[in-house]
Design a protein around this motif. Sequence first.
Motif, PDB file in Angstrom:
ATOM      1  N   LYS A 102     118.493  75.073 -70.524  1.00 35.81           N
ATOM      2  CA  LYS A 102     117.565  75.199 -71.646  1.00 35.81           C
ATOM      3  C   LYS A 102     116.855  73.875 -71.941  1.00 35.81           C
ATOM      4  CE  LYS A 102     119.286  77.435 -75.258  1.00 35.81           C
ATOM      5  NZ  LYS A 102     119.804  77.731 -76.617  1.00 35.81           N
ATOM      6  N   ALA A 103     115.575  73.980 -72.278  1.00 39.51           N
ATOM      7  CA  ALA A 103     114.756  72.806 -72.606  1.00 39.51           C
ATOM      8  C   ALA A 103     115.302  72.079 -73.832  1.00 39.51           C
ATOM      9  CB  ALA A 103     113.312  73.232 -72.855  1.00 39.51           C
ATOM     10  N   ASN A 104     115.154  70.748 -73.830  1.00 34.74           N
ATOM     11  CA  ASN A 104     115.570  69.906 -74.958  1.00 34.74           C
ATOM     12  C   ASN A 104     117.018  70.148 -75.377  1.00 34.74           C
ATOM     13  OD1 ASN A 104     113.591  68.068 -75.587  1.00 34.74           O
ATOM     14  ND2 ASN A 104     112.371  69.604 -76.670  1.00 34.74           N
ATOM     15  N   THR A 105     117.873  70.366 -74.407  1.00 31.18           N
ATOM     16  CA  THR A 105     119.264  70.717 -74.698  1.00 31.18           C
ATOM     17  C   THR A 105     120.197  69.997 -73.740  1.00 31.18           C
ATOM     18  OG1 THR A 105     118.566  72.916 -75.412  1.00 31.18           O
ATOM     19  CG2 THR A 105     120.889  72.666 -74.865  1.00 31.18           C
ATOM     20  N   GLN A 106     121.328  69.585 -74.271  1.00 30.46           N
ATOM     21  CA  GLN A 106     122.396  69.084 -73.425  1.00 30.46           C
ATOM     22  C   GLN A 106     123.296  70.288 -73.134  1.00 30.46           C
ATOM     23  OE1 GLN A 106     125.312  66.120 -74.892  1.00 30.46           O
ATOM     24  NE2 GLN A 106     124.362  64.803 -73.344  1.00 30.46           N
TER      25      GLN A 106
END
Length: 130
Positions: A102-106
């Motif tokens: 997922k984008a912008n996710t760790q």
Amino acid sequence: YPYSYGYQIIQNNIIDNTYFEDIPLKITITGKMSSPAISLKDAETKEIYSAIRFDNFNLPENDELIIDATQSKVLLKKNGKIYSAYDYISKAEGLDSFLFAKANTQTEIIVNLDPNENGSIKVSYHQYTL
């Protein structure tokens, strides 16, 4: 860059996607492994947001199962030959055919490694820059 997991040890199982788009993952499972299952969990919220499972599927020693979201293919590499393995994916509700970080996710990668088997998993991805 690749992340490798196997032999009951999971190290460095975090993908830090700092981009605005989801990243397609290429997952290579090397047998021996029964009913492989892989989940992606948001490291902050602890929510599992994507999962793939192969019910009643036994991957023999040295064979490879390749789940490649970059090419939308699921392949079985057996005795040097390559076969489509898409039909082995569980079609249960809530499961996916391919995995994307997922984008912008760790993202934490969770794998059902069995201590009685010697399967290993390698997850790789490409991050694109302009």
